[in-house]
Write a protein that holds these residues in place. Structure first.
Motif, PDB file in Angstrom:
ATOM      1  N   PHE A  39       9.381   7.121   6.022  1.00 29.55           N
ATOM      2  CA  PHE A  39       9.819   5.849   5.707  1.00 29.55           C
ATOM      3  C   PHE A  39       8.647   4.691   5.649  1.00 29.55           C
ATOM      4  N   LEU A  40       8.257   4.363   4.474  1.00 31.44           N
ATOM      5  CA  LEU A  40       7.323   3.385   4.256  1.00 31.44           C
ATOM      6  C   LEU A  40       7.752   2.158   3.784  1.00 31.44           C
ATOM      7  N   GLY A  41       7.867   1.048   4.701  1.00 30.21           N
ATOM      8  CA  GLY A  41       8.261  -0.182   4.273  1.00 30.21           C
ATOM      9  C   GLY A  41       7.173  -1.566   4.019  1.00 30.21           C
ATOM     10  N   TYR A  42       7.638  -2.301   3.123  1.00 28.97           N
ATOM     11  CA  TYR A  42       6.487  -3.479   2.861  1.00 28.97           C
ATOM     12  C   TYR A  42       7.233  -4.505   1.948  1.00 28.97           C
ATOM     13  N   PRO A  43       6.626  -5.711   2.009  1.00 28.13           N
ATOM     14  CA  PRO A  43       7.202  -6.716   1.002  1.00 28.13           C
ATOM     15  C   PRO A  43       6.441  -6.515  -0.249  1.00 28.13           C
ATOM     16  N   ILE A  44       6.921  -6.762  -1.432  1.00 32.83           N
ATOM     17  CA  ILE A  44       6.123  -6.856  -2.675  1.00 32.83           C
ATOM     18  C   ILE A  44       5.355  -8.163  -2.763  1.00 32.83           C
ATOM     19  N   TRP A  45       4.050  -7.957  -3.048  1.00 28.68           N
ATOM     20  CA  TRP A  45       3.242  -9.077  -3.047  1.00 28.68           C
ATOM     21  C   TRP A  45       2.655  -8.800  -4.488  1.00 28.68           C
ATOM     22  N   TRP A  46       2.894  -9.982  -5.347  1.00 32.38           N
ATOM     23  CA  TRP A  46       2.446 -10.051  -6.855  1.00 32.38           C
ATOM     24  C   TRP A  46       2.791  -8.661  -7.596  1.00 32.38           C
ATOM     25  N   GLY A  47       3.843  -8.116  -7.452  1.00 32.20           N
ATOM     26  CA  GLY A  47       4.386  -7.071  -8.053  1.00 32.20           C
ATOM     27  C   GLY A  47       3.954  -5.685  -7.647  1.00 32.20           C
ATOM     28  N   GLN A  48       3.257  -5.608  -6.476  1.00 31.03           N
ATOM     29  CA  GLN A  48       2.681  -4.350  -5.887  1.00 31.03           C
ATOM     30  C   GLN A  48       2.585  -4.431  -4.353  1.00 31.03           C
ATOM     31  N   GLU A  49       2.609  -3.232  -3.808  1.00 33.46           N
ATOM     32  CA  GLU A  49       2.226  -3.102  -2.233  1.00 33.46           C
ATOM     33  C   GLU A  49       1.214  -3.789  -1.673  1.00 33.46           C
ATOM     34  N   PRO A  50       1.338  -4.504  -0.421  1.00 35.30           N
ATOM     35  CA  PRO A  50       0.125  -5.173  -0.040  1.00 35.30           C
ATOM     36  C   PRO A  50      -1.000  -4.270   0.095  1.00 35.30           C
ATOM     37  N   ARG A  51      -2.240  -4.805  -0.068  1.00 37.99           N
ATOM     38  CA  ARG A  51      -3.371  -3.802   0.097  1.00 37.99           C
ATOM     39  C   ARG A  51      -3.371  -3.183   1.625  1.00 37.99           C
ATOM     40  N   ILE A  52      -2.900  -3.831   2.753  1.00 35.87           N
ATOM     41  CA  ILE A  52      -2.810  -3.216   3.737  1.00 35.87           C
ATOM     42  C   ILE A  52      -1.916  -1.908   3.889  1.00 35.87           C
ATOM     43  N   ILE A  53      -1.233  -1.708   3.171  1.00 37.47           N
ATOM     44  CA  ILE A  53      -0.329  -0.219   2.852  1.00 37.47           C
ATOM     45  C   ILE A  53      -1.165   0.569   2.475  1.00 37.47           C
ATOM     46  N   ASP A  54      -2.302   0.232   1.455  1.00 39.49           N
ATOM     47  CA  ASP A  54      -3.274   1.236   1.020  1.00 39.49           C
ATOM     48  C   ASP A  54      -4.096   1.550   2.141  1.00 39.49           C
ATOM     49  N   THR A  55      -4.639   0.715   3.050  1.00 36.70           N
ATOM     50  CA  THR A  55      -5.195   0.957   4.245  1.00 36.70           C
ATOM     51  C   THR A  55      -4.624   2.153   5.204  1.00 36.70           C
ATOM     52  N   PHE A  56      -3.224   1.914   5.261  1.00 39.82           N
ATOM     53  CA  PHE A  56      -2.513   2.788   6.096  1.00 39.82           C
ATOM     54  C   PHE A  56      -2.367   4.214   5.352  1.00 39.82           C
ATOM     55  N   LEU A  57      -2.236   4.140   4.131  1.00 38.91           N
ATOM     56  CA  LEU A  57      -2.084   5.488   3.500  1.00 38.91           C
ATOM     57  C   LEU A  57      -3.446   6.243   3.303  1.00 38.91           C
ATOM     58  N   GLU A  58      -4.589   5.510   3.370  1.00 37.68           N
ATOM     59  CA  GLU A  58      -5.863   6.311   3.416  1.00 37.68           C
ATOM     60  C   GLU A  58      -6.323   6.688   4.675  1.00 37.68           C
ATOM     61  N   SER A  59      -5.628   6.378   5.640  1.00 42.01           N
ATOM     62  CA  SER A  59      -6.058   6.820   7.081  1.00 42.01           C
ATOM     63  C   SER A  59      -5.481   7.983   7.420  1.00 42.01           C
ATOM     64  N   TYR A  60      -4.406   8.631   6.964  1.00 39.20           N
ATOM     65  CA  TYR A  60      -3.863   9.698   7.381  1.00 39.20           C
ATOM     66  C   TYR A  60      -3.397  10.719   6.476  1.00 39.20           C
ATOM     67  N   ASP A  61      -3.255  11.894   6.672  1.00 38.95           N
ATOM     68  CA  ASP A  61      -2.861  13.095   5.781  1.00 38.95           C
ATOM     69  C   ASP A  61      -1.416  13.174   5.415  1.00 38.95           C
ATOM     70  N   PHE A  62      -1.115  13.021   4.112  1.00 40.35           N
ATOM     71  CA  PHE A  62       0.251  13.002   3.981  1.00 40.35           C
ATOM     72  C   PHE A  62       0.538  14.205   2.883  1.00 40.35           C
ATOM     73  N   SER A  63      -0.430  15.207   2.885  1.00 37.97           N
ATOM     74  CA  SER A  63      -0.145  16.331   1.854  1.00 37.97           C
ATOM     75  C   SER A  63       0.927  17.194   2.177  1.00 37.97           C
ATOM     76  N   ASP A  64       1.515  17.153   3.469  1.00 37.94           N
ATOM     77  CA  ASP A  64       2.836  17.883   3.818  1.00 37.94           C
ATOM     78  C   ASP A  64       3.846  17.083   4.190  1.00 37.94           C
ATOM     79  N   LYS A  65       3.786  15.842   4.024  1.00 37.78           N
ATOM     80  CA  LYS A  65       4.777  15.003   4.263  1.00 37.78           C
ATOM     81  C   LYS A  65       5.857  14.489   3.245  1.00 37.78           C
TER      82      LYS A  65
END
Length: 391
Positions: free
Chosen positions: A188-214
């Motif tokens: 479960f991935l939670g975040y506030p909406i900033w300027w209509g999108q996810e905060p860039r720090i969420i992108d940092t998290f996503l690019e740090s791990y393998d979600f291909s089987d999640k």
């Protein structure tokens, strides 16, 4: 998750209430006699006692349930350690014990993780509700350089958050990153909406791990902006095994609101188990099917055999071809997007690579592909695709 495992065990619970789990011995004896034919299918040597190192599964529960009810069983049960009571036969008490063991195994092996980033506390509140409801593990994303009130002052065009949100390449550093997510199936991935999108720090998290089987399930907080843009960004940023539709919550959301969403989400996870595989040359695309009778009938056809379709280009926004037989329609006015799978006139299978608006039936949507990638895969002219069920 434990709730899903519990749902899968409902069938076993129904059997138990019918044939005597917790009832008196006379009821159990009567049921055992009525199923005597089932007990004679295996020799005495085949009725094995439980072994300490054997890990029982949902399939074991189904096997034993079907055996006790005298139903046909494809799997050879010879040597299966289903005699948990050690009395030399398989009965309803073994089934009850097995169910408890399976449930306990999953209780002790949490497969869900709630990950969230919260600056003002609104997202944190929703995440805490979710953690209480799911008993999931949790991880808080924290910026190495914390965000101050001035950093998220919307009215200031030069504030930190404004600069980050206007640059999709920015990746704010995370302090104390989680070591691994390998042991989790659902995030479960939670975040506030900033300027209509996810905060860039969420992108940092996503690019740090393998979600291909999640399985990834977004949720966000916002006063008015929706979740759709952030969901699209997330799906295109990294390969994700299965991304379920998320939910936006206002700051005033209650635990009951979160529970209502989560209860429907459990149903969506069950539906999402069947995936469509679309083969185009050497490329394989995976699609999530819609919840309607059209998609259900398509699945039944594909259970019989794969379907190959010769498709032609139409109006520079879709590929269309004939299905071997018509499907039931569930037409509605739809604004399509690239990746949408559409049933037209009941017998035409359509893959959209651009936008259109018309009255037809949605069959599903292709996962984890950008518009440019989809156009390149389909090509400019005719194309042949093969549909099958993802194993």
């Amino acid at each position: 998750m434990k709730e899903l495992i519990g749902a899968l065990l409902i069938a076993g619970t129904l059997l138990s209430t019918t044939i005597g789990c917790g009832n008196d011995s006379n009821q159990t004896s009567t049921q055992s006699e009525s199923n005597s034919a089932a007990f004679t299918k295996l020799s005495a040597d085949a009725v094995s006692s439980a072994t300490p190192d054997y890990k029982y599964t949902i399939q074991d529960v189904i096997n034993l349930q079907d055996f006790l009810l005298g139903r046909p069983i494809e799997e050879d049960l010879s040597g299966k350690p289903y005699d948990l009571t050690g009395n030399g036969r398989w009965n309803v008490f073994d089934l009850c014990l097995m169910k408890r063991m399976v449930f306990k195994q999953h209780e002790n092996n949490n497969d869900a993780l709630v990950v969230y980033f919260s600056r003002t506390g609104n997202t944190e509140k929703i995440a805490e509700y979710l953690i209480e409801l799911t008993d999931a593990d949790s991880y808080v994303i924290e910026a190495a350089v914390p965000y101050s009130d001035a950093d998220i002052k919307y009215q200031d065009d030069s504030c930190r958050a404004n600069k980050e949100q206007n640059d999709k390449t920015v990746r704010p550093e995370i302090t104390n990153p989680i070591d691994s997510i390998d042991s989790y199936d659902t995030i479960f991935l939670g975040y506030p909406i900033w300027w209509g999108q996810e905060p860039r720090i969420i992108d940092t998290f996503l690019e740090s791990y393998d979600f291909s089987d999640k399985t990834v399930i977004p949720f966000c907080t916002s006063a008015s902006s929706g979740i759709a843009a952030s969901e699209k960004n997330i799906s295109e940023l990294v390969p994700i095994g299965n991304q379920l539709e998320g939910r936006r919550f206002p700051a005033s959301a209650t635990k009951e609101d979160v529970k209502a969403w989560y209860d429907t989400l459990l149903l969506e996870q069950d539906k999402a188990e069947t995936k469509l595989l679309i083969s185009v040359g050497d490329t394989e695309l995976t699609a999530t099917l819609a919840d309607n009778s059209s998609a259900q009938v398509l699945v039944e056809l594909l259970k019989q055999s794969d379907i190959t379709i010769d498709m032609s280009d139409y109006s520079n926004f879709e590929k269309v071809g004939e299905l071997p037989e018509s499907l039931p329609t569930n037409d509605e006015q739809i604004d399509t997007d690239y990746g949408d799978l559409i049933l037209y006139l009941g017998h035409r299978f359509v893959i959209y690579y651009d936008k259109n608006s018309w009255n037809f039936t949605k069959l599903g949507h292709i996962d984890n592909v950008t518009q440019d990638e989809l156009k390149a895969i389909l090509g400019e002219g005719n194309v042949t695709v093969t549909l099958s069920l993802k194993q």
